[in-house]
Write a protein that holds these residues in place. Structure first.
Motif, PDB file in Angstrom:
ATOM      1  N   ILE A 210       0.833  -1.200   0.000  1.00 42.71           N
ATOM      2  CA  ILE A 210       0.000   0.000   0.000  1.00 42.71           C
ATOM      3  C   ILE A 210       0.867   1.249   0.000  1.00 42.71           C
ATOM      4  O   ILE A 210       0.480   2.296  -0.524  1.00 42.71           O
ATOM      5  N   ARG A 211       2.048   1.124   0.585  1.00 43.51           N
ATOM      6  CA  ARG A 211       3.001   2.241   0.590  1.00 43.51           C
ATOM      7  C   ARG A 211       4.331   1.747   0.044  1.00 43.51           C
ATOM      8  O   ARG A 211       4.683   0.588   0.217  1.00 43.51           O
ATOM      9  N   THR A 212       5.052   2.609  -0.580  1.00 42.39           N
ATOM     10  CA  THR A 212       6.335   2.229  -1.177  1.00 42.39           C
ATOM     11  C   THR A 212       7.268   1.600  -0.160  1.00 42.39           C
ATOM     12  O   THR A 212       7.954   0.623  -0.456  1.00 42.39           O
ATOM     13  N   GLU A 213       7.284   2.150   1.036  1.00 40.32           N
ATOM     14  CA  GLU A 213       8.278   1.726   2.006  1.00 40.32           C
ATOM     15  C   GLU A 213       7.895   0.477   2.793  1.00 40.32           C
ATOM     16  O   GLU A 213       8.703  -0.042   3.547  1.00 40.32           O
ATOM     17  N   HIS A 214       6.670  -0.020   2.616  1.00 38.77           N
ATOM     18  CA  HIS A 214       6.169  -1.055   3.505  1.00 38.77           C
ATOM     19  C   HIS A 214       5.693  -2.268   2.708  1.00 38.77           C
ATOM     20  O   HIS A 214       4.894  -2.122   1.775  1.00 38.77           O
ATOM     21  N   PHE A 215       6.144  -3.466   3.104  1.00 39.64           N
ATOM     22  CA  PHE A 215       5.812  -4.680   2.338  1.00 39.64           C
ATOM     23  C   PHE A 215       5.594  -5.823   3.325  1.00 39.64           C
ATOM     24  O   PHE A 215       6.413  -6.737   3.444  1.00 39.64           O
ATOM     25  N   PRO A 216       4.480  -5.831   4.029  1.00 42.84           N
ATOM     26  CA  PRO A 216       4.254  -6.865   5.045  1.00 42.84           C
ATOM     27  C   PRO A 216       3.822  -8.203   4.446  1.00 42.84           C
ATOM     28  O   PRO A 216       3.190  -8.254   3.387  1.00 42.84           O
ATOM     29  N   LEU A 217       4.154  -9.253   5.161  1.00 40.25           N
ATOM     30  CA  LEU A 217       3.790 -10.617   4.760  1.00 40.25           C
ATOM     31  C   LEU A 217       2.895 -11.205   5.839  1.00 40.25           C
ATOM     32  O   LEU A 217       3.217 -11.121   7.024  1.00 40.25           O
ATOM     33  N   THR A 218       1.792 -11.824   5.421  1.00 44.07           N
ATOM     34  CA  THR A 218       0.811 -12.342   6.373  1.00 44.07           C
ATOM     35  C   THR A 218       0.572 -13.831   6.158  1.00 44.07           C
ATOM     36  O   THR A 218       0.457 -14.295   5.022  1.00 44.07           O
ATOM     37  N   LEU A 219       0.509 -14.535   7.277  1.00 44.54           N
ATOM     38  CA  LEU A 219       0.078 -15.927   7.281  1.00 44.54           C
ATOM     39  C   LEU A 219      -1.234 -15.979   8.038  1.00 44.54           C
ATOM     40  O   LEU A 219      -1.276 -15.640   9.215  1.00 44.54           O
ATOM     41  N   GLU A 220      -2.305 -16.384   7.368  1.00 43.67           N
ATOM     42  CA  GLU A 220      -3.624 -16.372   8.006  1.00 43.67           C
ATOM     43  C   GLU A 220      -3.746 -17.438   9.092  1.00 43.67           C
ATOM     44  O   GLU A 220      -4.403 -17.223  10.118  1.00 43.67           O
ATOM     45  N   SER A 221      -3.110 -18.586   8.850  1.00 42.14           N
ATOM     46  CA  SER A 221      -3.198 -19.677   9.822  1.00 42.14           C
ATOM     47  C   SER A 221      -1.869 -20.431   9.801  1.00 42.14           C
ATOM     48  O   SER A 221      -1.628 -21.267   8.927  1.00 42.14           O
ATOM     49  N   ALA A 222      -1.023 -20.103  10.758  1.00 45.97           N
ATOM     50  CA  ALA A 222       0.330 -20.663  10.742  1.00 45.97           C
ATOM     51  C   ALA A 222       0.335 -22.152  11.042  1.00 45.97           C
ATOM     52  O   ALA A 222      -0.477 -22.651  11.845  1.00 45.97           O
ATOM     53  N   ARG A 223       1.255 -22.857  10.378  1.00 43.10           N
ATOM     54  CA  ARG A 223       1.446 -24.303  10.589  1.00 43.10           C
ATOM     55  C   ARG A 223       2.916 -24.575  10.822  1.00 43.10           C
ATOM     56  O   ARG A 223       3.783 -23.776  10.405  1.00 43.10           O
ATOM     57  N   PRO A 224       3.236 -25.715  11.431  1.00 47.55           N
ATOM     58  CA  PRO A 224       4.655 -26.043  11.646  1.00 47.55           C
ATOM     59  C   PRO A 224       5.482 -26.030  10.359  1.00 47.55           C
ATOM     60  O   PRO A 224       6.670 -25.722  10.393  1.00 47.55           O
ATOM     61  N   SER A 225       4.860 -26.330   9.229  1.00 46.88           N
ATOM     62  CA  SER A 225       5.602 -26.327   7.959  1.00 46.88           C
ATOM     63  C   SER A 225       6.028 -24.918   7.551  1.00 46.88           C
ATOM     64  O   SER A 225       6.859 -24.762   6.645  1.00 46.88           O
ATOM     65  N   HIS A 226       5.472 -23.900   8.217  1.00 42.42           N
ATOM     66  CA  HIS A 226       5.874 -22.525   7.921  1.00 42.42           C
ATOM     67  C   HIS A 226       7.117 -22.104   8.693  1.00 42.42           C
ATOM     68  O   HIS A 226       7.623 -20.990   8.495  1.00 42.42           O
ATOM     69  N   THR A 227       7.582 -22.978   9.563  1.00 48.89           N
ATOM     70  CA  THR A 227       8.790 -22.671  10.322  1.00 48.89           C
ATOM     71  C   THR A 227       9.949 -22.458   9.367  1.00 48.89           C
ATOM     72  O   THR A 227      10.301 -23.331   8.579  1.00 48.89           O
ATOM     73  N   SER A 228      10.537 -21.274   9.425  1.00 48.61           N
ATOM     74  CA  SER A 228      11.580 -20.912   8.479  1.00 48.61           C
ATOM     75  C   SER A 228      12.110 -19.531   8.845  1.00 48.61           C
ATOM     76  O   SER A 228      11.598 -18.878   9.757  1.00 48.61           O
TER      77      SER A 228
END
Lengths: 115, 112
Positions: free
Chosen positions: B69-87
């Motif tokens: 939404i803004r040039t300086e900001h680029f967030p990443l969202t996980l709606e429902s985290a799982r152990p496979s997202h461990t990284s």
């Protein structure tokens, strides 16, 4: 398809030894860019060098030197007189002229320099 | 001093939780990227953006989503985290790509 291979998973040396990290790349494109990044324990990747495919001159920067050979598709990185602060994971990467936004990384080489 | 900031630096959360990893850069770069780094060290591009309101999926399929939404900001969202997202998740930006990316320090995520 493009690919970067860093066959050395981990290298251990004693301080002041010279060490070479190997990088072999695959691409059918004639114009491309090669990079080396350093990832210290703090986690961020630090840009070290970029080379384009038309420039095969070797480069030296202090204790670091890079040997680019198109004939063997290699872009090796040598650290002379290694120091403990050189301990890190080093990544070689490739990007193509028409898609410079996409970096294709090798699997990295973990270098440990012991005092 | 870093020009690209990621928070949190470490995060341990339970399965099913929604999380957002923050990434901000002060360099005015149009191009931003998210890489996932697995325990074997390999880096995979999961999202990138060429500018405001531009987002693309990378080479590695990811259940995460991003916004710009803004040039300086680029967030990443996980709606429902799982152990496979461990990284480890690394954010980067570049002006033209050719000069190399500037990377943040990463967020090490553990989902239990």
């Amino acid at each position: 398809a493009q690919k970067v291979t860093q066959a050395q998973t981990e290298i251990s040396v004693v301080e002041k030894e010279d060490v070479t990290l190997d990088c072999v790349y695959e691409t059918r494109d004639t114009t491309y860019y090669l990079f080396w990044y350093k990832q210290p324990p703090s986690g961020e990747l630090v840009f070290l060098i970029r080379r384009n495919s038309f420039d095969e001159q070797n480069e030296i920067s202090g204790r670091y030197s890079w040997n680019f050979q198109k004939s063997t598709s290699s872009f090796n990185f040598t650290i002379t007189a290694s120091q403990v602060v050189d301990s890190a994971v080093y990544f070689c990467a490739l990007s193509l002229f028409y898609n410079t936004d996409k970096l294709i990384f090798g699997t990295g080489t973990r270098l440990q320099v012991f005092p | 001093e870093a020009d690209i900031y990621q928070t949190p630096r470490y995060l341990v959360i339970g399965t099913g939780k929604k999380i957002t990893l923050e990434c901000s850069q002060t360099m005015g770069h149009d191009k931003m990227y998210w890489y996932q780094q697995d325990p074997g060290m390999e880096l995979h591009l999961i999202h990138y953006s060429y500018g405001v309101n531009s987002t693309e999926k990378g080479d590695l399929s990811s259940e995460s989503t991003v916004s710009r939404i803004r040039t300086e900001h680029f967030p990443l969202t996980l709606e429902s985290a799982r152990p496979s997202h461990t990284s480890q998740y690394l954010c980067a930006s570049s002006e033209q790509g050719l000069e190399g990316y500037t990377f943040g320090s990463g967020t090490r995520l553990t989902v239990v």
